[in-house]
Design a protein around this motif. Structure first.
Motif, short mmCIF file in Angstrom:
data_model
loop_
_atom_site.label_atom_id
_atom_site.label_comp_id
_atom_site.label_asym_id
_atom_site.label_seq_id
_atom_site.Cartn_x
_atom_site.Cartn_y
_atom_site.Cartn_z
N ILE A 27 0.86 -1.17 0.00
CA ILE A 27 0.00 0.00 0.00
C ILE A 27 0.90 1.22 0.00
O ILE A 27 1.73 1.39 0.89
N LEU A 28 0.74 2.08 -1.01
CA LEU A 28 1.51 3.31 -1.12
C LEU A 28 0.58 4.49 -0.90
O LEU A 28 -0.53 4.52 -1.41
N ALA A 29 1.07 5.46 -0.13
CA ALA A 29 0.29 6.66 0.15
C ALA A 29 1.19 7.88 -0.02
O ALA A 29 2.42 7.77 -0.04
N TYR A 30 0.58 9.05 -0.11
CA TYR A 30 1.35 10.28 -0.33
C TYR A 30 1.97 10.84 0.95
O TYR A 30 3.06 11.38 0.91
N TRP A 46 -8.60 -5.95 10.93
CA TRP A 46 -7.99 -7.27 11.10
C TRP A 46 -7.46 -7.53 12.51
O TRP A 46 -6.96 -8.62 12.79
N GLY A 47 -7.49 -6.53 13.38
CA GLY A 47 -6.96 -6.70 14.73
C GLY A 47 -5.48 -6.39 14.82
O GLY A 47 -4.93 -6.24 15.90
N ASN A 48 -4.82 -6.30 13.68
CA ASN A 48 -3.40 -5.93 13.58
C ASN A 48 -3.10 -5.63 12.11
O ASN A 48 -3.97 -5.75 11.26
N ILE A 49 -1.86 -5.25 11.84
CA ILE A 49 -1.46 -5.07 10.45
C ILE A 49 -0.99 -6.43 9.94
O ILE A 49 -0.08 -7.02 10.51
N PRO A 50 -1.65 -6.96 8.91
CA PRO A 50 -1.26 -8.28 8.41
C PRO A 50 0.24 -8.36 8.10
O PRO A 50 0.84 -7.41 7.58
N GLU A 51 0.83 -9.48 8.46
CA GLU A 51 2.28 -9.69 8.35
C GLU A 51 2.82 -9.47 6.94
O GLU A 51 3.91 -8.95 6.76
N LEU A 52 2.05 -9.84 5.94
CA LEU A 52 2.52 -9.73 4.55
C LEU A 52 2.18 -8.39 3.90
O LEU A 52 2.34 -8.22 2.70
N THR A 53 1.72 -7.44 4.71
CA THR A 53 1.32 -6.14 4.20
C THR A 53 2.40 -5.11 4.49
O THR A 53 2.81 -4.94 5.63
N THR A 54 2.83 -4.41 3.46
CA THR A 54 3.82 -3.34 3.58
C THR A 54 3.14 -2.03 3.24
O THR A 54 2.42 -1.93 2.24
N ILE A 55 3.37 -1.02 4.08
CA ILE A 55 2.76 0.30 3.88
C ILE A 55 3.88 1.32 3.80
O ILE A 55 4.69 1.43 4.72
N LEU A 56 3.94 2.05 2.68
CA LEU A 56 5.02 3.02 2.45
C LEU A 56 4.47 4.30 1.84
O LEU A 56 3.42 4.29 1.19
N THR A 57 5.22 5.40 2.02
CA THR A 57 4.92 6.61 1.27
C THR A 57 5.55 6.46 -0.12
O THR A 57 6.46 5.66 -0.30
N PHE A 58 5.04 7.23 -1.08
CA PHE A 58 5.63 7.19 -2.42
C PHE A 58 7.10 7.56 -2.37
O PHE A 58 7.91 7.00 -3.09
N ASP A 59 7.45 8.52 -1.53
CA ASP A 59 8.85 8.95 -1.42
C ASP A 59 9.78 7.85 -0.92
O ASP A 59 10.94 7.78 -1.32
N SER A 60 9.28 7.00 -0.03
CA SER A 60 10.13 5.96 0.52
C SER A 60 10.17 4.70 -0.36
O SER A 60 11.01 3.83 -0.18
N PHE A 61 9.27 4.62 -1.32
CA PHE A 61 9.23 3.48 -2.24
C PHE A 61 10.19 3.78 -3.39
O PHE A 61 9.93 4.59 -4.25
N ASN A 62 11.32 3.12 -3.38
CA ASN A 62 12.36 3.37 -4.37
C ASN A 62 12.59 2.11 -5.19
O ASN A 62 13.15 1.15 -4.71
N ILE A 63 12.16 2.12 -6.45
CA ILE A 63 12.31 0.93 -7.28
C ILE A 63 13.69 0.85 -7.91
O ILE A 63 14.07 -0.18 -8.44
N PHE A 64 14.43 1.96 -7.87
CA PHE A 64 15.77 1.97 -8.44
C PHE A 64 16.80 2.17 -7.32
O PHE A 64 16.88 3.26 -6.79
N PRO A 65 17.57 1.14 -7.00
CA PRO A 65 18.56 1.29 -5.90
C PRO A 65 19.66 2.27 -6.21
O PRO A 65 19.93 2.63 -7.28
#
Length: 68
Positions: free
Chosen positions: A30-33, A49-68
């Motif tokens: 899940i990406l957010a601004y 769900w009672g918690n954040i599901p283990e396989l769920t990643t939540i990031l801002t667009f700025d922190s999501f970097n597809i190019f290392p």
């Protein structure tokens, strides 16, 4: 839910829809601004769900970097 991009106006129910319809047994990204959006998403996931599901990643667009 499959691979989806959800774009809609403020107040249309995006956060609720995403958080209540994801599959907690599959990987979710899940990406957010803003950090405020991240806080709302985490709160909604915990309500759904009672918690954040283990396989769920939540990031801002700025922190999501597809190019290392």
């Amino acid at each position: 839910m499959g691979k989806k991009i959800i774009l809609a106006v403020a107040g249309s129910g995006k956060t609720y829809h995403i958080c209540h319809n994801l599959n907690p047994n599959k990987k979710n990204l899940i990406l957010a601004y803003t950090h405020s959006n991240i806080k709302n998403i985490k709160k909604e996931l915990i309500e759904a769900w009672g918690n954040i599901p283990e396989l769920t990643t939540i990031l801002t667009f700025d922190s999501f970097n597809i190019f290392p």
